[in-house]
Design an enzyme around this catalytic site. Structure first.
Site, PDB file in Angstrom:
ATOM      1  N   ALA A   1       3.894   3.788   5.283  1.00  0.00           N
ATOM      2  CA  ALA A   1       3.094   3.799   4.053  1.00  0.00           C
ATOM      3  C   ALA A   1       1.793   4.529   4.399  1.00  0.00           C
ATOM      4  O   ALA A   1       1.340   4.466   5.540  1.00  0.00           O
ATOM      5  CB  ALA A   1       2.792   2.376   3.610  1.00  0.00           C
ATOM      6  N   LYS A   2       1.227   5.192   3.421  1.00  0.00           N
ATOM      7  CA  LYS A   2      -0.032   5.890   3.686  1.00  0.00           C
ATOM      8  C   LYS A   2      -1.189   4.945   3.338  1.00  0.00           C
ATOM      9  O   LYS A   2      -1.865   5.115   2.317  1.00  0.00           O
ATOM     10  CB  LYS A   2      -0.091   7.186   2.873  1.00  0.00           C
ATOM     11  CG  LYS A   2       0.860   8.250   3.426  1.00  0.00           C
ATOM     12  CD  LYS A   2       0.995   9.439   2.508  1.00  0.00           C
ATOM     13  CE  LYS A   2      -0.250  10.260   2.397  1.00  0.00           C
ATOM     14  NZ  LYS A   2      -0.599  10.992   3.631  1.00  0.00           N
ATOM     15  N   ILE A   3      -1.372   3.944   4.193  1.00  0.00           N
ATOM     16  CA  ILE A   3      -2.380   2.911   3.934  1.00  0.00           C
ATOM     17  C   ILE A   3      -3.747   3.401   4.407  1.00  0.00           C
ATOM     18  O   ILE A   3      -3.908   3.823   5.559  1.00  0.00           O
ATOM     19  CB  ILE A   3      -1.985   1.600   4.637  1.00  0.00           C
ATOM     20  CG1 ILE A   3      -0.660   1.086   4.048  1.00  0.00           C
ATOM     21  CG2 ILE A   3      -3.092   0.560   4.523  1.00  0.00           C
ATOM     22  CD1 ILE A   3      -0.071  -0.112   4.738  1.00  0.00           C
TER      23      ILE A   3
END
Ligand code: PMP
Length: 310
Positions: free
Chosen positions: A158-160
């Protein structure tokens, strides 16, 4: 890198002037990185008056899976996200190469990092973007002393936002040392990826890339390159890669929405492939650029053309 912005953004459920798309300094996401994002490119065809957007649906699919990873409800579904995106593009009518930034964030001003019961807000803004990294020359990269965050620390698929402090530290170290980019090793000591790019090697005519269990983002460019290569008869092996394998590779290149396909000339000051762009990298790069611009019939369904003339 200094960037401007197009005049309109989507913010708090509607399209507003970009100057009005503002949050409080107390915003949870700003304080703790409780947010995730996406990044989509559009390529301007001046002659024909359209912008070709690359794999919008796939980007939103990954974006929505990030909501599931952090365990939060998301206010829009895939179809609604696409509709919002097309509306914003129509309003901004970009006559330039563009980058779209969908952003989901904990917008409350409550104290303490927590995804539990958090309502996610959504914003979308657009900036003009040509090169994110130099494409006219080979990159000089360095293996970072910072370790790539592991999936059990901050999920890497995920691109957290909070996870990008890891990328920022690695990039600072690389920039301070006079390099173009950092390559991070994971907790097993294997090569994972760049600060915002997946990595490929070429050895004996085959592509090798760290597998998705090596703490990498499941990149959409990565996936596209694997598919394009397969169609060209080039095999890709997804497996673990050790640091020294980078030094003996025939070719190394990075992929990502930002860097697109960027070839690596040096790793840790060791020359790769005689300091010239490799044949396979060059072939893939050419095909990739034709594809994203919507000029390759075979991959037309990966692009969404939007007229910006009227
Ligand atoms: N790895 C990381 C950590 C990234 O931030 C990005 C950019 N989104 C990539 C790889 C490349 O992914 P994509 O091709 O989907 O842009």
């Amino acid at each position: 890198m200094k960037t401007g912005s197009f005049p309109y953004a989507f913010f708090q459920d509607k399209i507003v002037n970009i100057e009005d798309a503002k949050v409080s300094i107390m915003t949870n996401a700003l304080q703790y990185g409780t947010a995730f994002f996406g990044g989509i490119r559009g390529y301007y065809n001046e002659e024909k008056g359209f912008v070709s957007f690359f794999r919008i649906d796939d980007h939103y699919k990954r974006f929505l899976s990030s909501a599931n990873i952090v365990g939060c409800e998301f206010p829009y579904n895939q179809e609604e996200l696409k509709k919002i995106t097309l509306e914003l593009i129509a309003k901004n009518k970009p006559k330039a190469n563009v980058y779209l930034r969908p952003f989901a964030y904990v917008g409350s001003t409550e104290l303490g990092p927590n995804f539990a019961n958090a309502k996610l807000d959504f914003s979308l803004h657009m900036i003009p973007l040509d090169d994110y990294m130099p494409t006219g020359k080979g990159l000089s990269v360095v293996v970072s002393s910072w370790q790539r965050i592991s999936d059990n620390a901050i999920p890497t698929r995920a691109k957290i936002s909070g996870g990008y402090a890891n990328s920022a530290l690695a990039r600072k170290e690389a920039t301070d040392g006079g390099f173009d980019e950092a390559i991070l090793l994971n907790s097993k000591g294997h090569v994972s990826e760049g600060s915002a790019e997946n990595l490929f090697l070429v050895r004996d005519g085959k592509l090798i890339t760290p597998s998705v269990s090596e703490g990498v983002l499941e990149g959409i460019t990565r996936r596209s390159i694997i598919e394009i290569a397969t169609d060209m008869g080039i095999i890709t092996i997804e497996r673990s890669v050790e640091r020294s394998e980078l030094y003996v590779a025939d070719e190394v290149f990075l992929t990502g929405t930002g860097c697109q396909v960027a070839w690596v000339e040096q790793v840790d000051r060791r020359s790769i492939g005689g300091g010239k762009i490799g044949k396979i990298t060059e072939k893939l790069r050419e095909k990739f650029f034709n594809t994203v611009r919507g000029d390759d019939d075979k991959y037309k369904n990966w692009t969404t053309r939007i007229s910006v003339n009227a």
